[in-house]
Scaffold this active site. Structure first.
Site, short mmCIF file in Angstrom:
data_model
loop_
_atom_site.label_atom_id
_atom_site.label_comp_id
_atom_site.label_asym_id
_atom_site.label_seq_id
_atom_site.Cartn_x
_atom_site.Cartn_y
_atom_site.Cartn_z
N LYS A 194 0.83 -1.21 0.00
CA LYS A 194 0.00 0.00 0.00
C LYS A 194 0.86 1.26 0.00
CE LYS A 194 -2.01 -1.29 3.88
NZ LYS A 194 -1.35 -2.58 4.10
N ARG A 214 -9.66 0.35 9.09
CA ARG A 214 -9.18 -1.01 9.32
C ARG A 214 -10.16 -1.86 10.14
NH1 ARG A 214 -3.29 -0.23 8.85
NH2 ARG A 214 -2.22 -2.09 9.53
N ARG A 262 11.72 -5.96 4.25
CA ARG A 262 11.56 -4.49 4.18
C ARG A 262 12.62 -3.77 5.02
NH1 ARG A 262 5.85 -1.92 5.25
NH2 ARG A 262 5.94 -3.21 7.13
N ARG A 274 11.63 -2.31 10.67
CA ARG A 274 10.58 -1.94 11.62
C ARG A 274 10.46 -3.01 12.70
NH1 ARG A 274 5.27 -0.10 8.24
NH2 ARG A 274 4.25 -1.50 9.71
N ARG A 309 0.04 -9.85 12.87
CA ARG A 309 -0.57 -8.77 12.07
C ARG A 309 -1.46 -9.36 10.96
NH1 ARG A 309 4.51 -5.70 10.25
NH2 ARG A 309 3.10 -4.48 8.97
P1 AP5 Z 1 4.87 -1.63 1.74
O1 AP5 Z 1 4.49 -0.77 0.58
O2 AP5 Z 1 5.64 -1.02 2.85
O3 AP5 Z 1 3.56 -2.40 2.27
P2 AP5 Z 1 2.31 -1.88 3.10
O4 AP5 Z 1 1.11 -2.55 2.54
O5 AP5 Z 1 2.29 -0.39 3.17
O6 AP5 Z 1 2.67 -2.56 4.47
P3 AP5 Z 1 2.61 -2.06 5.98
O7 AP5 Z 1 3.31 -3.11 6.78
O8 AP5 Z 1 3.12 -0.66 6.13
O9 AP5 Z 1 1.13 -2.10 6.24
P4 AP5 Z 1 0.46 -2.28 7.56
O10 AP5 Z 1 -0.92 -2.06 7.11
O11 AP5 Z 1 0.69 -3.50 8.35
O12 AP5 Z 1 1.20 -1.22 8.49
P5 AP5 Z 1 0.84 0.23 8.94
O13 AP5 Z 1 2.06 1.01 8.90
O14 AP5 Z 1 -0.38 0.72 8.25
O15 AP5 Z 1 5.67 -2.89 1.15
C1 AP5 Z 1 6.16 -3.90 2.01
C2 AP5 Z 1 7.53 -4.37 1.49
O16 AP5 Z 1 7.35 -4.99 0.21
C3 AP5 Z 1 8.55 -3.24 1.27
O17 AP5 Z 1 9.83 -3.72 1.53
C4 AP5 Z 1 8.42 -2.91 -0.25
O18 AP5 Z 1 9.64 -2.41 -0.77
C5 AP5 Z 1 8.08 -4.30 -0.82
N1 AP5 Z 1 7.20 -4.23 -1.99
C6 AP5 Z 1 6.13 -3.40 -2.19
N2 AP5 Z 1 5.55 -3.67 -3.37
C7 AP5 Z 1 6.24 -4.71 -3.91
C8 AP5 Z 1 6.12 -5.45 -5.12
N3 AP5 Z 1 5.15 -5.18 -6.00
N4 AP5 Z 1 7.00 -6.45 -5.35
C9 AP5 Z 1 7.97 -6.74 -4.46
N5 AP5 Z 1 8.16 -6.06 -3.30
C10 AP5 Z 1 7.29 -5.07 -3.02
O19 AP5 Z 1 0.38 -0.04 10.46
C11 AP5 Z 1 1.32 -0.41 11.45
C12 AP5 Z 1 0.59 -0.56 12.78
O20 AP5 Z 1 -0.02 0.70 13.15
C13 AP5 Z 1 -0.58 -1.57 12.79
O21 AP5 Z 1 -0.15 -2.89 13.03
C14 AP5 Z 1 -1.45 -1.00 13.93
O22 AP5 Z 1 -0.92 -1.33 15.18
C15 AP5 Z 1 -1.31 0.51 13.74
N6 AP5 Z 1 -2.35 1.07 12.85
C16 AP5 Z 1 -2.13 1.72 11.65
N7 AP5 Z 1 -3.30 2.12 11.12
C17 AP5 Z 1 -4.29 1.70 11.98
C18 AP5 Z 1 -5.71 1.81 11.96
N8 AP5 Z 1 -6.37 2.40 10.95
N9 AP5 Z 1 -6.38 1.26 13.00
C19 AP5 Z 1 -5.76 0.68 14.04
N10 AP5 Z 1 -4.40 0.55 14.12
C20 AP5 Z 1 -3.67 1.06 13.08
#
Ligand code: AP5
Length: 214
Positions: free
Chosen positions: A14, A89, A128, A161, A172
């Site tokens: 994302k 979410r 990552r 991270r 997760r």
């Molecule tokens: P990346 O683009 O970083 O993936 P992402 O989907 O953004 O993954 P996240 O881990 O950031 O999502 P998340 O939803 O768990 O975490 P968030 O920060 O929102 O890509 C991942 C890896 O793959 C990278 O290395 C990238 O280079 C690689 N990649 C990307 N595309 C690729 C491709 N096509 N091919 C190959 N490689 C590729 O949330 C973290 C924490 O915050 C949660 O666990 C929760 O505790 C809290 N939180 C955040 N939002 C909320 C909410 N709305 N409600 C409650 N808690 C929340």
């Protein structure tokens, strides 16, 4: 105001997709994960409250998230276009989000569901690495920096991270299936769900999303 959402499991890509399309499509990228990590880093009261949930791979309470999102939306104007990443979410967040947007005469216009296999997700999260300086995201398996541990753009140090360690990743993914996956149905019934093939390269995912963006 225009609002679109990127929906998908942790590691689906994302953040990578949002960074690639935001300038081309004129959107502001709002990642609740990034906002929370900044709050943790700055040791704000919200950050201190959120940290224990994030470290365990659990969701931060809806009330905290809604406050952060509403503060961010309030900084924008009626002509702004927002791309939400990692929000909503839970069903409760999605319903409160609808109510917030309705007060602004707006609604979620499209929800892009990033589809990728669970096996690929585990590999993506394990590999990552993020730059401490500019926040650029790499992957040691798929999108490596030119020099190990060093950011191509600013020369900053790359780190992993805390919640990308294996045990937390598995939790997760379970939390996503339990609390977030039902949003697929919620938005499908509203007729705004759009599926994006996120299994290929980042460039392929960008092309697929841009071809479906209204
Ligand atoms: P990346 O683009 O970083 O993936 P992402 O989907 O953004 O993954 P996240 O881990 O950031 O999502 P998340 O939803 O768990 O975490 P968030 O920060 O929102 O890509 C991942 C890896 O793959 C990278 O290395 C990238 O280079 C690689 N990649 C990307 N595309 C690729 C491709 N096509 N091919 C190959 N490689 C590729 O949330 C973290 C924490 O915050 C949660 O666990 C929760 O505790 C809290 N939180 C955040 N939002 C909320 C909410 N709305 N409600 C409650 N808690 C929340």
């Amino acid at each position: 105001m225009k609002a679109i959402v990127l929906l998908g499991a942790p590691g689906a890509g994302k953040g990578t997709l949002a960074e690639a399309v935001r300038d081309q499509a004129g959107f502001q990228h709002i990642s609740t994960g990034d906002i929370l990590r900044a709050a943790v880093r700055d040791q704000t009261p919200t950050g201190l409250e959120a940290k224990k949930f994030m470290d365990a791979g659990e969701l931060v309470p809806d009330s905290v998230i809604m406050r952060l999102v509403e503060e961010r939306i309030a900084q924008g104007g009626p002509e702004d276009k927002f791309m939400f990443d990692g929000f909503p979410r839970t069903l409760a967040q999605a319903e409160m989000f609808d109510a917030t947007l309705a007060k602004l005469d707006a609604s979620v216009s499209q929800v892009f569901l990033l589809e990728v296999s669970p096996e690929a997700i585990v590999k993506r999260l394990g590999g990552r690495r993020i730059c401490r300086g500019c926040g650029a995201v790499y992957n040691i398996a798929f999108i490596p920096p030119k020099q190990d541990g060093v950011c191509d753009s600013c020369g900053g140090e790359l780190y992993q991270r805390d919640d990308d360690k294996e045990a937390t990743v598995l939790n997760r993914l379970e939390v996503y299936n339990r609390q977030t996956a039902s949003l697929v149905d919620f938005y499908d019934k509203k007729g705004v769900l759009v599926r994006v093939n996120a299994a290929g390269t980042p460039q392929e995912a960008v092309r697929d999303m841009l071809s479906k963006l209204r």
